[in-house]
Design a protein around this motif. Sequence first.
Motif, PDB file in Angstrom:
ATOM      1  N   THR A 133       0.811  -1.220   0.000  1.00  0.00           N
ATOM      2  CA  THR A 133       0.000   0.000   0.000  1.00  0.00           C
ATOM      3  C   THR A 133       0.844   1.269   0.000  1.00  0.00           C
ATOM      4  O   THR A 133       0.331   2.349  -0.312  1.00  0.00           O
ATOM      5  CB  THR A 133      -0.924   0.021   1.225  1.00  0.00           C
ATOM      6  N   GLY A 134       2.112   1.144   0.359  1.00  0.00           N
ATOM      7  CA  GLY A 134       2.964   2.326   0.418  1.00  0.00           C
ATOM      8  C   GLY A 134       2.637   3.252   1.569  1.00  0.00           C
ATOM      9  O   GLY A 134       2.991   4.435   1.537  1.00  0.00           O
ATOM     10  N   ASP A 135       1.956   2.727   2.603  1.00  0.00           N
ATOM     11  CA  ASP A 135       1.591   3.572   3.738  1.00  0.00           C
ATOM     12  C   ASP A 135       2.804   3.981   4.567  1.00  0.00           C
ATOM     13  O   ASP A 135       2.763   4.975   5.286  1.00  0.00           O
ATOM     14  CB  ASP A 135       0.587   2.837   4.641  1.00  0.00           C
ATOM     15  N   VAL A 136       3.848   3.181   4.513  1.00  0.00           N
ATOM     16  CA  VAL A 136       5.063   3.482   5.273  1.00  0.00           C
ATOM     17  C   VAL A 136       6.153   3.863   4.281  1.00  0.00           C
ATOM     18  O   VAL A 136       6.505   3.083   3.399  1.00  0.00           O
ATOM     19  CB  VAL A 136       5.513   2.274   6.118  1.00  0.00           C
ATOM     20  N   GLY A 137       6.669   5.057   4.422  1.00  0.00           N
ATOM     21  CA  GLY A 137       7.701   5.518   3.503  1.00  0.00           C
ATOM     22  C   GLY A 137       8.825   6.204   4.245  1.00  0.00           C
ATOM     23  O   GLY A 137       8.604   6.922   5.219  1.00  0.00           O
ATOM     24  N   GLY A 138      10.038   5.998   3.798  1.00  0.00           N
ATOM     25  CA  GLY A 138      11.170   6.624   4.462  1.00  0.00           C
ATOM     26  C   GLY A 138      11.710   5.777   5.592  1.00  0.00           C
ATOM     27  O   GLY A 138      10.983   5.001   6.217  1.00  0.00           O
ATOM     28  N   GLY A 139      13.005   5.950   5.863  1.00  0.00           N
ATOM     29  CA  GLY A 139      13.646   5.143   6.890  1.00  0.00           C
ATOM     30  C   GLY A 139      13.076   5.359   8.267  1.00  0.00           C
ATOM     31  O   GLY A 139      12.877   4.406   9.029  1.00  0.00           O
ATOM     32  N   GLY A 140      12.777   6.616   8.614  1.00  0.00           N
ATOM     33  CA  GLY A 140      12.248   6.908   9.945  1.00  0.00           C
ATOM     34  C   GLY A 140      10.899   6.261  10.187  1.00  0.00           C
ATOM     35  O   GLY A 140      10.652   5.710  11.266  1.00  0.00           O
ATOM     36  N   GLN A 141      10.025   6.311   9.197  1.00  0.00           N
ATOM     37  CA  GLN A 141       8.713   5.696   9.352  1.00  0.00           C
ATOM     38  C   GLN A 141       8.816   4.179   9.464  1.00  0.00           C
ATOM     39  O   GLN A 141       8.078   3.553  10.231  1.00  0.00           O
ATOM     40  CB  GLN A 141       7.814   6.082   8.176  1.00  0.00           C
ATOM     41  N   TRP A 142       9.734   3.588   8.708  1.00  0.00           N
ATOM     42  CA  TRP A 142       9.908   2.138   8.796  1.00  0.00           C
ATOM     43  C   TRP A 142      10.449   1.733  10.161  1.00  0.00           C
ATOM     44  O   TRP A 142      10.016   0.726  10.738  1.00  0.00           O
ATOM     45  CB  TRP A 142      10.850   1.645   7.694  1.00  0.00           C
TER      46      TRP A 142
END
Length: 216
Positions: free
Chosen positions: A173-182
């Motif tokens: 879904t691409g709801d989590v993006g970027g290293g910090g969010q992961w």
Amino acid sequence: MMLVFGVVAVILLVTALASGIVERFPLSFPLMFLGLKLVLGKQGFGANELGPHDQILEVTATLTLAPVLFLDAAQLQIKELGRRWLVPSLILGSGTALVISLGAVPLALLIGFGWVIAFISGAILASTDPVVLREILRDHRIPRSVRQVLRIEAGMNDIVALPVILVLIAVATGDVGGGGQWVSFLLKLLVLGPAIGFAIGGVGAWFMRQLRNRWR
């Protein structure tokens, strides 16, 4: 709405009264409920219009599944598990990964699912339903060691399958993006969630011990 609650109440009452009879026959309550849904749903008399995403159904499923999982966990023989740890470990580890892969690869190659969706489906199918297994676990004709392994697998496989499903859904879904969010997502999933679960379980175990000691 009142009709739905009335039907559910009658079904639960009949289920409780007929539990002794059902246990003597090669039937299980999940199969009976599935048959009742077909009879009462749109394909039958149309008395039950609940859909798979209806909020009442989700709440009811959550409230009924939680006690089932709790009772299964309470019935685990920890000492016995300590002596026979190899098979459950293989089932929950490499065995679960193998089943997920065996489910995902045909979906991707034969049906044309994308690989992410295929592995989500494989992980969902790999998770054994503890409710369906309850009738098997009560069958004393099956060796105790086999029933113990099945109980462990059914009650604990979500520890492996659920994180895989949630991570793959986030990827799809691409709801989590970027290293910090992961990092935040994985910390909540793999650290905070289990910590809260262990804390609640510990409090519940302490409370049960207090009650048991008080009423001795």
